[in-house]
Structures are given as structure tokens and as C-alpha cells.
Design an enzyme around this catalytic site. Sequence first.
Site, PDB file in Angstrom:
ATOM      1  N   LYS A  82       4.284  -0.706  -1.620  1.00 12.59           N
ATOM      2  CA  LYS A  82       4.092  -1.697  -0.557  1.00 12.59           C
ATOM      3  C   LYS A  82       5.457  -2.246  -0.147  1.00 12.59           C
ATOM      4  O   LYS A  82       6.486  -1.927  -0.735  1.00 12.59           O
ATOM      5  CB  LYS A  82       3.208  -2.858  -1.021  1.00 12.59           C
ATOM      6  N   SER A 109      -2.099   7.161  -0.142  1.00 13.23           N
ATOM      7  CA  SER A 109      -3.063   6.529   0.756  1.00 13.23           C
ATOM      8  C   SER A 109      -2.388   6.164   2.069  1.00 13.23           C
ATOM      9  O   SER A 109      -1.177   6.339   2.241  1.00 13.23           O
ATOM     10  CB  SER A 109      -3.649   5.264   0.107  1.00 13.23           C
ATOM     11  N   SER A 142      -5.085  -2.048   3.768  1.00 12.04           N
ATOM     12  CA  SER A 142      -4.151  -2.116   2.651  1.00 12.04           C
ATOM     13  C   SER A 142      -4.667  -3.081   1.600  1.00 12.04           C
ATOM     14  O   SER A 142      -4.892  -4.262   1.877  1.00 12.04           O
ATOM     15  CB  SER A 142      -2.770  -2.582   3.135  1.00 12.04           C
ATOM     16  N   SER A 170      -2.041   3.107   3.324  1.00 13.11           N
ATOM     17  CA  SER A 170      -1.773   1.675   3.402  1.00 13.11           C
ATOM     18  C   SER A 170      -0.404   1.333   3.980  1.00 13.11           C
ATOM     19  O   SER A 170      -0.180   0.201   4.415  1.00 13.11           O
ATOM     20  CB  SER A 170      -1.902   1.035   2.018  1.00 13.11           C
TER      21      SER A 170
END
Length: 247
Positions: free
Chosen positions: A104, A41, A195, A43
Site C-alpha cells: 500500500k 490484487s 482496497s 488495490s
Amino acid sequence: MADTSQKKSGGLGETISVIVQALLLALVIRTLLFQPFSIPSGSMRPTLLEGDYLFVTKWAYGYSKHSMPFSPDLFEGRIWGGQPERGDVAVFKFPPNPSLDYIKRVIGLPGDRVQMRDGQIIINGEPVEREKVGEVNNPDVTEMNRPVEVWRETLPNGVSYETLDLTPNGIGDNTREFVVPEGHYFMMGDNRDNSTDSRFSVGFVPEDHLVGRANIIFFSIAGGASPLEIWKWPSELRASRLFNMVR
């Protein structure tokens, strides 16, 4: 004829043995050393883009059941555990559904108080240094057909990286204060307005859900192309991202 049969049998047995050994070696490497990971993705834009393929260092944080394929319930906690540093880009299991991998940046450590105010991170009452460094007008980086602001953050330990600000006063720009429990971490994506992270449904990430630290981008291709589509490499390969360290 007997000699020929024995040679054929021996050859087949050796081939099977080599295949089994290769599979076991690959399993050991994936479990203990490195795991390939593809970015699913946007994010973590602009640090990581969809189509980036990277290696995750498995030994960085020690090992838990989630270090192994399919997360077999063999033991609890972590062995040879190492602590993430603030600013690490880490792969972890999504707490509500550990079958999913997320990636992350580590922002909050156990015991930290973390809050967002007007798009700025506040850690233990102190604002994280944040400065606008310009704009980027490249849909491959931002997923937007317009210029997007780029901000550089510098965490208290000196780790510095760029973030995107797609929407001023976005839904995640102002939050309550989060107190990170012992044995947990607070994660955020660098693409702050796009995100799903610890500000939302991810919540605090238990240390035994950590898989490893993102290390190096070994391949990158744009346009949603597969690495196997070699005919698309001339137009879609992001050559400048190959073998970049993840920071």
C-alpha cells in the site's frame, strides 16, 4: 581407478559447494538487499497492476524479523531503522496475519490525524490537494468495462500520484478520524474503492512489520498469465511498464 574415483568425488563435492554458496548468496541478497514481489490484487491500481513483478528495497527501512524468510523470532524491533516517507509504496506484513504480504501507500505517519471526507484525504485538519485529471476506459488498468475517473493527489511533502474512483460515495470515502499511534503507519491503496487498508481490517501498521519500499517494476504481464508462459508474451506482455520506477 583410484585417481578416477578421487576426481569424481572431488567434482561432486565442488558442485555441491557451488550450489550451497549460490543459495547462501541468494538468501543474503533477498534478506538484506532486494526481494522480488508480485502484485496479487488490484488495490494499488492504476499505480501497480496485477501481473506486475517488482523489486522491493530491503534496506530502505532497516531490518526486522520480517525482513527474513518465514519471519524467524530472532530479535525484536528494527535495526538500522529508516523511517518511511509519506507517499512511499511499501510492502509490509498484514498485522492480523503476518504470514501475508500487503503493499500500500504510506499516507499517515506516527502522530498524524487522518480522515476521509467525500473521497478526499484530510491530514491533521488540512485537505490533501486532489484534482480530477480525466477518465480511463481500459479494463486492464481498472478491471471495469466502463470509464473510470482518475484523480491526482499531492501530499504535503509534494509526492504526487494517481488514484481511481470506481464508485462515488463509496464505503471508504467518509471515515472517522484516525490518530496514528507512535511506531505505526496509516496505509491506503490507490484504488480507493477496492482496497482493504488502514481504513478497514489492516488497521495501523507497526514499524517492525515493514518489509521494504517498492522500487522498480522489472516485468509485467496481463491476462493472469505466468511469466513462464513465454508463448503468451507477444499478446500479454506490458512492455511499456518494464523497468518503470514505482512512484
